[in-house]
Scaffold this motif. Sequence first.
Motif, short mmCIF file in Angstrom:
data_model
loop_
_atom_site.label_atom_id
_atom_site.label_comp_id
_atom_site.label_asym_id
_atom_site.label_seq_id
_atom_site.Cartn_x
_atom_site.Cartn_y
_atom_site.Cartn_z
N VAL A 33 -22.72 -24.56 -19.02
CA VAL A 33 -22.37 -25.25 -20.26
C VAL A 33 -22.64 -26.75 -20.14
CG1 VAL A 33 -20.48 -25.85 -21.83
CG2 VAL A 33 -20.63 -23.53 -20.89
N GLU A 34 -22.24 -27.33 -19.01
CA GLU A 34 -22.32 -28.77 -18.87
C GLU A 34 -23.74 -29.29 -18.66
OE1 GLU A 34 -19.36 -29.71 -15.94
OE2 GLU A 34 -17.70 -29.24 -17.31
N GLN A 35 -24.65 -28.41 -18.24
CA GLN A 35 -26.03 -28.86 -18.05
C GLN A 35 -26.81 -28.91 -19.36
OE1 GLN A 35 -27.41 -25.86 -15.30
NE2 GLN A 35 -28.52 -24.73 -16.87
N TYR A 36 -26.25 -28.33 -20.41
CA TYR A 36 -26.89 -28.37 -21.72
C TYR A 36 -26.33 -29.53 -22.53
CZ TYR A 36 -29.58 -24.00 -21.81
OH TYR A 36 -30.51 -23.01 -21.59
N GLN A 37 -27.14 -30.54 -22.77
CA GLN A 37 -26.69 -31.65 -23.60
C GLN A 37 -26.47 -31.18 -25.03
OE1 GLN A 37 -29.15 -35.12 -23.37
NE2 GLN A 37 -27.88 -36.31 -24.78
N ASP A 38 -27.35 -30.31 -25.51
CA ASP A 38 -27.20 -29.73 -26.84
C ASP A 38 -26.52 -28.37 -26.70
OD1 ASP A 38 -27.45 -28.61 -29.38
OD2 ASP A 38 -29.42 -29.50 -29.73
N LYS A 39 -25.20 -28.37 -26.86
CA LYS A 39 -24.43 -27.13 -26.67
C LYS A 39 -24.80 -26.06 -27.70
CE LYS A 39 -21.87 -29.51 -23.75
NZ LYS A 39 -22.40 -29.75 -22.41
N GLU A 40 -25.21 -26.51 -28.89
CA GLU A 40 -25.56 -25.55 -29.93
C GLU A 40 -26.74 -24.69 -29.53
OE1 GLU A 40 -26.35 -25.44 -34.77
OE2 GLU A 40 -25.87 -27.33 -33.75
N VAL A 41 -27.70 -25.29 -28.81
CA VAL A 41 -28.85 -24.53 -28.31
C VAL A 41 -28.37 -23.44 -27.36
CG1 VAL A 41 -30.92 -24.63 -26.87
CG2 VAL A 41 -30.50 -26.41 -28.59
N LEU A 42 -27.50 -23.80 -26.44
CA LEU A 42 -26.96 -22.81 -25.50
C LEU A 42 -26.20 -21.71 -26.22
CD1 LEU A 42 -26.17 -21.73 -22.68
CD2 LEU A 42 -24.24 -23.32 -22.74
N LEU A 43 -25.32 -22.09 -27.13
CA LEU A 43 -24.49 -21.09 -27.81
C LEU A 43 -25.32 -20.16 -28.68
CD1 LEU A 43 -21.45 -23.37 -28.64
CD2 LEU A 43 -21.45 -21.40 -27.11
#
Length: 220
Positions: A190-200
Amino acid sequence: MIANFHYVTGNKRGEELLKEIKSYCRSGGQWVQLRVKNESFRVVLELAFQAKRITTHYNARLIINDFPEIARAVNSYGVHLGKNDMSPKEARSYLFDHQIIGSTCNTMEDIVEVNSKGLVDYVGLGPFRYTETKEKLSPVLGIEGLRLIKEKCNLLGVNLPLVVIGGVQLEDFEDIFNCGVHGIACSSLVEQYQDKEVLLNKVDSILQNELDYEKFETSG
């Protein structure tokens, strides 16, 4: 209801930690476990109050790691207990009736023990692989270990939701969910993704494409 994807806060501190939680929840994250190590009770309590304000604003659920007293004070969704923390029985005496308890397990024996006492609502099962987030790491399970544990749970009629944690990467999700477990918890991912929306969005796509929700009717 236990979510299929959990964010467990990692090694960030103070305002950085709260920014991560806000970014995650603002992007649609629904489950946050506040895990703060090597800090005073007062520091964890203050962070918990601020984290609760954030999660409440975004209609997300907050779990407090280690501290049932803090979970009660901030009226979080529940508490998560490690193997060396307070027992679920003692923790239950601190909590409101509506608050849930999660428990860390590393083996089938651990799961059978917590299940037999009937005080735990879900299990954090791991580590899946080596991770630097946790200092004292138990032997890694890997896919075969997860599959074997889930098969034994089915044979013994253990229906506790199993949430896999420990070094899980996005490319592991399909194989892990194919083992029949309920969910996955991540810190570094989670923390390595600056854009959390992309990850989710990626996680949601995997959940929609790979999960057979009938598997979870007895554990959700």
